[in-house]
Design an enzyme around this catalytic site. Sequence first.
Site, PDB file in Angstrom:
ATOM      1  CE1 TYR A   1      -4.338   0.436  -0.213  1.00  0.00           C
ATOM      2  CE2 TYR A   1      -4.109  -1.509   1.177  1.00  0.00           C
ATOM      3  CZ  TYR A   1      -4.931  -0.740   0.321  1.00  0.00           C
ATOM      4  OH  TYR A   1      -6.345  -0.847  -0.224  1.00  0.00           O
TER       5      TYR A   1
ATOM      6  CD  GLU B   1      -4.736   4.789   0.511  1.00  0.00           C
ATOM      7  OE1 GLU B   1      -5.093   5.867   1.341  1.00  0.00           O
ATOM      8  OE2 GLU B   1      -5.366   3.725   0.415  1.00  0.00           O
TER       9      GLU B   1
ATOM     10  CG  ASP C   1      -7.929  12.095 -22.805  1.00  0.00           C
ATOM     11  OD1 ASP C   1      -6.796  11.246 -23.084  1.00  0.00           O
ATOM     12  OD2 ASP C   1      -9.063  11.376 -22.608  1.00  0.00           O
TER      13      ASP C   1
ATOM     14  CB  THR D   1      -3.993   5.210 -21.414  1.00  0.00           C
ATOM     15  OG1 THR D   1      -3.719   5.581 -22.724  1.00  0.00           O
ATOM     16  CG2 THR D   1      -5.381   5.360 -21.191  1.00  0.00           C
TER      17      THR D   1
ATOM     18  CE  LYS E   1      -6.908   4.054 -25.372  1.00  0.00           C
ATOM     19  NZ  LYS E   1      -6.941   4.676 -23.908  1.00  0.00           N
TER      20      LYS E   1
ATOM     21  NE  ARG F   1      -6.308  -2.452 -19.678  1.00  0.00           N
ATOM     22  CZ  ARG F   1      -6.938  -1.944 -20.930  1.00  0.00           C
ATOM     23  NH1 ARG F   1      -6.399  -2.477 -21.968  1.00  0.00           N
ATOM     24  NH2 ARG F   1      -7.660  -1.118 -20.930  1.00  0.00           N
TER      25      ARG F   1
END
Length: 480
Positions: A66, A68, A243, A272, A275, A281
């Site tokens: 974790y 965060e 974007d 992203t 692509k 991903r």
Amino acid sequence: MSSSPSTESAAFRSALDVVRAVEPGVADAITAELASQRASLKLIASENYASPAVLLAMGNWLSDKYAEGTIGRRFYAGCAQVDTIETIGAGHARELFGTPHAYLQPHSGIDANLVAYWAILARRIEAPALERAGARQVNDLSEEDWSRLRHELGNQRMLGMSLDAGGHLTHGFRPNISGKMFDQRSYGTDPETGLIDYAVVRETAREFRPLVLVAGYSAYPRRVNFAVLREIADEVGATFMVDMAHFAGLVAGKVFTGDFDPVPHAHIVTTTTHKSLRGPRGGMVLCQPELAEAVDRGCPLVLGGPLPNVMAAKAVALAEARQPSFQEYAQRIVDNAQALSDGLIRRGSRLVTGGTDNHLVLIDVGGYGLTGRQAEQALLDAGIVTNRNAIPRDPNGAWYTSGIRIGTPALTTRGLGTAEMDQIAGLIHEVLSQARPGTTSSGAPSKATCAADPALGDRVAKQAAELLAQFPLYPSVDLG
Ligand code: DSN
């Protein structure tokens, strides 16, 4: 330095043996997925094939952690390695894109966009409200000030490209959360040329005065002039967000430069990583310094905990994209898309905007008397994997559609070139010109089904397989 084929084969084989010992069904499905990808003529514009190094960086114990918070400021102890990985990845992203700040934590492009919207609202609406109230954070506000701020946050305006013109769901499409977070309006494309009409965008922006102007697309086959859009944003006091999920690889590979590179023009850029950029991903945000602090609060204020194993793979992919060979790859993506487009036009296909200057081509399959759904099925039956997509002012709506979107990043990774693209254009045209709209079981016309000659489908699938056999996928990976 790259690893040897035998090392890569051994790595994947060993990993699969370990998985198989616990759940053979999963190991078998992973193995079958490679076989299926090797056998498919993949023309999905948003997919690619990540390198073995990227794939292997994801499968390890970083996944257990974790983390965060952000680099050096976590809500959990023991994040030294995650800090190292995120620092390496962000450094590569800053160098590659020439951006002051990079945030690697978003799990997808949609998450990256939500982080960006949140950051813009935090910076432009929340921060001044806190200052006016003399408060350090929202918990310090009186109930009255908090209620006023919530109303203000929920009533800001966004201007983005419409979905049917090639924009994305998250650019203010009403059913999407972005269309509910913001009072939205869209710009489309010129009915004659299919191109963005910057004068119309300017006029709409002047009248609507959005807080956020969004550019970027998932189905627009042309370059966008980001310098002009920034000028429009400045004129109306909007924050300019781009974007670049679809074309990040073309920016990284220096095919889109000057006015067509969003990074120097936008206040904030989202993408992203899987692509045309060819990583794992995931998502990423790049921004100007004034938005950096708000962006870095993306997790946990907008996102769930970051995936350190995926950030490791992003760092590897970004290192790959900084190699000179990536620039050659990016140029070949566009050369291939143009060869595909030329081959289709020469054979009589109708293309939205009459061609392409990026990685994708949008065929108006109404020219073949088909819906997008019918065309997608006919092509799939012939071994060609595409996806249906709306075209501007689509008469068949967003479900059946009238378009087929095809893209070249994946096949270019596989090594196919312009000669093969021309052959593929021939196969696509042959399948689409033979397919006929189908009927329901009661004989009524159906937008969903098509009647195609199975012998033709089998022959084209065989030709596609022969073509692919010349360009093995993951040649360094032999699973035995
Ligand atoms: N699903 C992506 C695409 O195919 O373009 C966009 O979210």
